[in-house]
Scaffold this motif. Structure first.
Motif, PDB file in Angstrom:
ATOM      1  N   MET A 194       0.829  -1.197   0.000  1.00  0.00           N
ATOM      2  CA  MET A 194       0.000   0.000   0.000  1.00  0.00           C
ATOM      3  C   MET A 194       0.868   1.253   0.000  1.00  0.00           C
ATOM      4  O   MET A 194       1.810   1.371   0.790  1.00  0.00           O
ATOM      5  N   THR A 195       0.567   2.169  -0.875  1.00  0.00           N
ATOM      6  CA  THR A 195       1.329   3.410  -0.939  1.00  0.00           C
ATOM      7  C   THR A 195       0.778   4.435   0.032  1.00  0.00           C
ATOM      8  O   THR A 195      -0.373   4.367   0.459  1.00  0.00           O
ATOM      9  N   ALA A 196       1.642   5.401   0.370  1.00  0.00           N
ATOM     10  CA  ALA A 196       1.195   6.488   1.246  1.00  0.00           C
ATOM     11  C   ALA A 196       0.048   7.244   0.598  1.00  0.00           C
ATOM     12  O   ALA A 196      -0.875   7.714   1.271  1.00  0.00           O
ATOM     13  N   ASP A 197       0.104   7.368  -0.730  1.00  0.00           N
ATOM     14  CA  ASP A 197      -0.958   8.064  -1.461  1.00  0.00           C
ATOM     15  C   ASP A 197      -2.296   7.361  -1.264  1.00  0.00           C
ATOM     16  O   ASP A 197      -3.322   8.026  -1.062  1.00  0.00           O
ATOM     17  N   PHE A 198      -2.297   6.026  -1.332  1.00  0.00           N
ATOM     18  CA  PHE A 198      -3.553   5.302  -1.137  1.00  0.00           C
ATOM     19  C   PHE A 198      -4.076   5.497   0.278  1.00  0.00           C
ATOM     20  O   PHE A 198      -5.267   5.729   0.479  1.00  0.00           O
ATOM     21  N   HIS A 199      -3.194   5.396   1.261  1.00  0.00           N
ATOM     22  CA  HIS A 199      -3.636   5.563   2.646  1.00  0.00           C
ATOM     23  C   HIS A 199      -4.228   6.952   2.874  1.00  0.00           C
ATOM     24  O   HIS A 199      -5.225   7.100   3.580  1.00  0.00           O
ATOM     25  N   TRP A 213      -5.654   8.877   0.541  1.00  0.00           N
ATOM     26  CA  TRP A 213      -6.946   8.907  -0.157  1.00  0.00           C
ATOM     27  C   TRP A 213      -8.005   8.143   0.620  1.00  0.00           C
ATOM     28  O   TRP A 213      -9.125   8.631   0.803  1.00  0.00           O
ATOM     29  N   ALA A 214      -7.672   6.934   1.084  1.00  0.00           N
ATOM     30  CA  ALA A 214      -8.631   6.107   1.824  1.00  0.00           C
ATOM     31  C   ALA A 214      -9.064   6.798   3.111  1.00  0.00           C
ATOM     32  O   ALA A 214     -10.250   6.805   3.459  1.00  0.00           O
ATOM     33  N   SER A 215      -8.107   7.392   3.815  1.00  0.00           N
ATOM     34  CA  SER A 215      -8.426   8.095   5.057  1.00  0.00           C
ATOM     35  C   SER A 215      -9.367   9.271   4.792  1.00  0.00           C
ATOM     36  O   SER A 215     -10.320   9.515   5.550  1.00  0.00           O
ATOM     37  N   CYS A 251     -11.539   9.514   2.268  1.00  0.00           N
ATOM     38  CA  CYS A 251     -12.860   8.959   1.949  1.00  0.00           C
ATOM     39  C   CYS A 251     -13.568   8.457   3.206  1.00  0.00           C
ATOM     40  O   CYS A 251     -14.783   8.656   3.371  1.00  0.00           O
ATOM     41  N   GLN A 252     -12.820   7.811   4.086  1.00  0.00           N
ATOM     42  CA  GLN A 252     -13.405   7.302   5.328  1.00  0.00           C
ATOM     43  C   GLN A 252     -13.904   8.443   6.202  1.00  0.00           C
ATOM     44  O   GLN A 252     -14.946   8.331   6.854  1.00  0.00           O
ATOM     45  N   THR A 253     -13.168   9.558   6.218  1.00  0.00           N
ATOM     46  CA  THR A 253     -13.611  10.729   6.980  1.00  0.00           C
ATOM     47  C   THR A 253     -14.876  11.327   6.377  1.00  0.00           C
ATOM     48  O   THR A 253     -15.821  11.692   7.090  1.00  0.00           O
ATOM     49  N   LEU A 254     -14.913  11.398   5.043  1.00  0.00           N
ATOM     50  CA  LEU A 254     -16.103  11.914   4.371  1.00  0.00           C
ATOM     51  C   LEU A 254     -17.336  11.085   4.725  1.00  0.00           C
ATOM     52  O   LEU A 254     -18.397  11.628   5.051  1.00  0.00           O
ATOM     53  N   ILE A 255     -17.198   9.779   4.667  1.00  0.00           N
ATOM     54  CA  ILE A 255     -18.363   8.917   4.899  1.00  0.00           C
ATOM     55  C   ILE A 255     -18.757   8.927   6.367  1.00  0.00           C
ATOM     56  O   ILE A 255     -19.945   8.915   6.709  1.00  0.00           O
ATOM     57  N   GLU A 256     -17.779   8.975   7.261  1.00  0.00           N
ATOM     58  CA  GLU A 256     -18.080   9.020   8.687  1.00  0.00           C
ATOM     59  C   GLU A 256     -18.840  10.298   9.042  1.00  0.00           C
ATOM     60  O   GLU A 256     -19.846  10.259   9.762  1.00  0.00           O
ATOM     61  N   ASP A 293      -4.846   3.671 -16.576  1.00  0.00           N
ATOM     62  CA  ASP A 293      -4.506   4.277 -15.287  1.00  0.00           C
ATOM     63  C   ASP A 293      -5.707   4.894 -14.589  1.00  0.00           C
ATOM     64  O   ASP A 293      -5.618   5.285 -13.422  1.00  0.00           O
ATOM     65  N   ASN A 294      -6.835   4.995 -15.284  1.00  0.00           N
ATOM     66  CA  ASN A 294      -8.023   5.583 -14.664  1.00  0.00           C
ATOM     67  C   ASN A 294      -8.580   4.716 -13.541  1.00  0.00           C
ATOM     68  O   ASN A 294      -9.369   5.195 -12.722  1.00  0.00           O
ATOM     69  N   ALA A 295      -8.164   3.438 -13.518  1.00  0.00           N
ATOM     70  CA  ALA A 295      -8.688   2.510 -12.507  1.00  0.00           C
ATOM     71  C   ALA A 295      -7.716   2.329 -11.343  1.00  0.00           C
ATOM     72  O   ALA A 295      -7.834   1.359 -10.590  1.00  0.00           O
ATOM     73  N   ILE A 296      -6.798   3.264 -11.157  1.00  0.00           N
ATOM     74  CA  ILE A 296      -5.766   3.090 -10.129  1.00  0.00           C
ATOM     75  C   ILE A 296      -6.365   2.901  -8.742  1.00  0.00           C
ATOM     76  O   ILE A 296      -5.911   2.065  -7.956  1.00  0.00           O
ATOM     77  N   ARG A 297      -7.423   3.641  -8.411  1.00  0.00           N
ATOM     78  CA  ARG A 297      -8.010   3.508  -7.068  1.00  0.00           C
ATOM     79  C   ARG A 297      -8.679   2.144  -6.903  1.00  0.00           C
ATOM     80  O   ARG A 297      -8.593   1.526  -5.830  1.00  0.00           O
ATOM     81  N   LEU A 298      -9.343   1.660  -7.947  1.00  0.00           N
ATOM     82  CA  LEU A 298      -9.940   0.326  -7.850  1.00  0.00           C
ATOM     83  C   LEU A 298      -8.866  -0.735  -7.673  1.00  0.00           C
ATOM     84  O   LEU A 298      -9.045  -1.697  -6.910  1.00  0.00           O
ATOM     85  N   ARG A 299      -7.746  -0.586  -8.352  1.00  0.00           N
ATOM     86  CA  ARG A 299      -6.636  -1.539  -8.165  1.00  0.00           C
ATOM     87  C   ARG A 299      -6.125  -1.490  -6.727  1.00  0.00           C
ATOM     88  O   ARG A 299      -5.844  -2.520  -6.115  1.00  0.00           O
ATOM     89  N   GLN A 300      -6.022  -0.299  -6.191  1.00  0.00           N
ATOM     90  CA  GLN A 300      -5.496  -0.149  -4.833  1.00  0.00           C
ATOM     91  C   GLN A 300      -6.450  -0.722  -3.793  1.00  0.00           C
ATOM     92  O   GLN A 300      -6.016  -1.377  -2.839  1.00  0.00           O
ATOM     93  N   VAL A 301      -7.753  -0.487  -3.973  1.00  0.00           N
ATOM     94  CA  VAL A 301      -8.710  -1.056  -3.023  1.00  0.00           C
ATOM     95  C   VAL A 301      -8.724  -2.577  -3.132  1.00  0.00           C
ATOM     96  O   VAL A 301      -8.825  -3.285  -2.123  1.00  0.00           O
TER      97      VAL A 301
END
Length: 297
Positions: free
Chosen positions: A1-6, A8-10, A12-17, A280-288
């Protein structure tokens, strides 16, 4: 997992929370105990994998993030309701979820039952309040997909099949059928609802995305079975070894740990191959996807 993914995920998690916190009724609103149980069961826990998939698919379809937040929250509410009901004595009879007592333990069985019911209906209330797609027909289709994914032809049906087969030996196709419904249907809904919030994917691409989501839904369950067999209760935040204790058919019980892990890796390869369509448009789906396969808790 890259720092960039963490990062981004953090985000998104804050937005949903924050969104869920704002839309769940407050405990000062009658009936306060029910609303307290709803907030207890949803907020402050979980990896939010389904919302992450919705956000990632939304990025792929260039969707407005304000739309995606709503559909991601709706899917998470359905997921939370299913956990509350699954943990009850009449189902899986568990006492620990996300590192704290399950809803029926913290409150009582009747409150837990009503909590699940209320979270489910709130999900569809959210989907009906705002414009979430570029046309009303698409939005109605999104509501239908979440309903189907949640009901007898989806998650609830898969759970019924699971309960009917406790102590029995299933074939791999039967086990796959069960989890395509029990686990996979809601994961597929998360991906497709996120994608439908945008408008730059054609029907062929949407079909490929749905196939990707099917692979990831199965992979998620295979990894869950591995974690249940190998991880500790403290690590999981729920009772470890519960499947074996209840004599439930799992990928581990049928295939063994080594073959189950190989299956999860194959499903990831299949999913990645499908995403090659999107470059490369699916980079986030690959990371998840990578996060789902490699998660340790």
């Amino acid at each position: 997992m890259t720092a960039d993914f963490h990062s981004w995920a953090s985000h998104c998690q804050t937005l949903i929370e924050n969104f869920l916190d704002s839309r769940l009724p407050g405990t000062d609103c009658v009936p306060g105990r029910l609303h307290q149980a709803m907030r207890y069961s949803v907020l402050g826990g979980g990896k939010r994998v389904r919302p992450l998939l919705a956000f990632a698919a939304g990025e792929l379809s260039r969707a407005d993030v304000e739309r995606v937040i709503v559909v991601a929250a709706a899917v998470e509410l359905i997921h939370a309701y299913s956990l509350v009901h699954d943990d009850m004595p009449c189902m899986d009879n568990d006492v620990l979820r996300r590192g704290k007592p399950t809803c029926h333990i913290e409150f009582d069985e009747a409150t837990a039952l009503l909590t699940g019911d209320s979270l489910q209906t709130l999900a569809f209330e959210l989907l009906s309040e705002k414009i979430l797609a570029d046309d009303s027909k698409t939005q109605l289709g999104m509501m239908k997909q979440l309903a189907s994914a949640s009901g007898s032809r989806g998650m609830a049906g898969g759970q019924a099949f699971d309960l009917d087969n406790v102590g029995k030996t299933l074939t791999l196709p039967e086990l796959e059928f069960m989890h395509i419904h029990k686990t996979g249907a809601l994961i597929r809904a998360a991906v497709m609802l996120g994608a439908h919030c945008g408008s730059n994917l054609n029907n062929t691409q949407l079909e490929k995305l749905d196939h990707f989501a099917k692979c990831i839904g199965l992979a998620f369950q295979v990894v869950d079975d591995l974690l249940d067999a190998e991880a500790t209760t403290a690590t999981l935040g729920k009772t470890a070894g519960k499947d074996a204790e209840n004599n439930k058919p799992t990928y581990v019980s049928i295939m063994g740990i080594r073959e189950a892990r190989a299956l999860a890796e194959k499903l990831q390869r299949d999913a990645d191959q499908i995403l090659n369509e999107f470059d490369d448009n699916a980079i986030r789906l690959r990371q998840v996807t990578d996060f789902i396969i490699k998660r340790k808790f």
